[in-house]
Design an enzyme around this catalytic site. Structure first.
Site, mmCIF file in Angstrom:
data_model
loop_
_atom_site.group_PDB
_atom_site.id
_atom_site.type_symbol
_atom_site.label_atom_id
_atom_site.label_comp_id
_atom_site.label_asym_id
_atom_site.label_seq_id
_atom_site.Cartn_x
_atom_site.Cartn_y
_atom_site.Cartn_z
ATOM 1 N N SER A 99 -4.792 48.821 -19.756
ATOM 2 C CA SER A 99 -4.682 47.681 -20.577
ATOM 3 C C SER A 99 -3.956 47.870 -22.196
ATOM 4 C CB SER A 99 -6.142 47.533 -20.671
ATOM 5 O OG SER A 99 -6.275 47.080 -22.231
ATOM 6 N N ASP B 30 -8.527 38.251 -15.363
ATOM 7 C CA ASP B 30 -7.816 38.717 -16.691
ATOM 8 C C ASP B 30 -7.808 38.322 -17.952
ATOM 9 O OD1 ASP B 30 -7.491 41.211 -17.639
ATOM 10 O OD2 ASP B 30 -5.388 41.918 -16.791
ATOM 11 N N HIS C 130 -10.695 41.946 -16.529
ATOM 12 C CA HIS C 130 -9.941 43.101 -16.866
ATOM 13 C C HIS C 130 -10.303 44.309 -16.459
ATOM 14 C CE1 HIS C 130 -7.063 44.122 -19.947
ATOM 15 N NE2 HIS C 130 -8.378 45.011 -20.300
#
Length: 343
Positions: A146, A290, A317
């Site tokens: 991320s 995701d 995610h």
């Protein structure tokens, strides 16, 4: 790239169910659980910044002269706890890894100075951490997820001569494209009335409206953030959420779950045209469910000069938790292939 008010909601659930808690208790619990599994090596590394010297926390797990993985957590403002389960996979493969809390996060110093929350300064911080840990092109793998994936890309643009391999997890190369995917693909998967209500709240900037988190908690997070019943979330993820630093997160990311809030410092970030400049072996990890578009991440792997793509078909995610069966074998194979010159 998570919403702070959702984290606050989770914190409230934790406090209600577990009784009084504080930061030191949670961190001590993490230390105890880790020390029971393996020998630890903790190092507080001094970091020079335009606002003076601060210290960041690192913890080395294992020892390998040619495979050392520095982990960049997401957020910004979260912590190494998102990689808590790496201890269950990397050591048995002989891979050394380093947990690391970026400045402003968890066990590291948390200065109240927004001038420090820039991509450029975080890149410089990673370089100082690398030097302090003795990492170099013969052993240094950088893994970021991320926001950590964004930071990993930015580090590679400036310092890839120090890297042996780069691993970008669950992060697109354009935040505008991320916003488009969230609004044009993920949002319409919700019931129409739910998505319409969410967009109306966003339009009005009413992010503290409890209805916003209520809708996302039911219709978005269990599908695209961590595909588990919230009551079954790993303890380290609950602690990560409790310890998030909103001063860093909100300043850089903002409040929206469907893009970057206008005024946040990361707004407009886009490095699509720079990916071709990354020449070190690169693994891009995407997941079918995701918040980030896996098709875009596959494209990223082809833009990099020496790229490989790993899809986690059951993941979201945090695919290391909801699809470890694909995440860890793929990441471990990449590290070993690069190490043995078979990439």
């Amino acid at each position: 790239m998570r919403n702070y008010f959702f984290l606050y909601l989770i914190l409230a659930v934790i406090i209600a169910s577990c009784g009084p808690s504080n930061k030191s208790d949670d961190l001590e619990a993490n230390d105890q659980s880790s020390s029971s599994v393996m020998e630890e090596q903790v190092q507080m590394i001094p970091i020079q910044t335009p606002s003076g010297e601060f210290k960041v926390w690192t913890q080395r797990i294992g020892e390998n002269p040619s495979m050392k993985v520095l982990l960049l957590h997401g957020g910004p403002g979260m912590s190494h706890l998102q990689y808590g389960n790496f201890k269950d996979y990397f050591p048995e493969e002989g891979i050394e890894f380093i947990w690391y809390d970026q400045l402003g996060s968890a066990l590291s110093d948390q200065p109240d100075d927004s001038t420090l929350w820039t991509i450029e300064r975080f890149v410089d911080e990673v370089e100082q951490v690398r030097q302090a840990l003795g990492l170099n092109k013969d052993n240094f793998y950088l893994l970021g997820q991320s926001w950590g994936g964004m930071l990993g890309m930015e580090y590679a643009f400036k310092h890839q001569e120090n890297l042996k391999g780069l691993i970008i997890c669950n992060m697109m190369s354009s935040l505008d494209e991320y916003e488009n995917y969230a609004k044009e693909v993920l949002g319409p998967q919700m019931p129409e009335e739910v998505f319409s209500e969410l967009m109306e709240i966003e339009k009005n900037g009413d992010f503290e409206n409890p209805r916003y988190m209520e809708l996302l908690s039911e219709h978005h997070y269990p599908y695209h953030f961590l595909r588990m019943n919230p009551s079954e979330w790993p303890e380290e993820i609950n602690r990560m959420m409790e310890l998030v630093n909103p001063n860093v997160y909100v300043y850089m990311q903002g409040h929206s779950e469907f893009g970057i809030t206008p005024g946040a410092s990361l707004k407009g970030w886009d490095v699509r045209d720079q990916l071709k400049d990354i020449t070190v072996p690169t693994l891009v990890v995407g997941a079918t469910h995701d918040t980030m578009d896996p098709t875009h991440m596959e494209w990223m792997s082809k833009e990099a000069a020496n790229g490989r793509f790993l899809l986690c078909p059951n993941g979201s995610h945090l695919s290391q938790y909801d699809d470890p069966e694909h995440f860890f074998p793929g990441v471990i194979q990449f590290i070993k292939d690069v190490d043995s010159a078979e990439f």
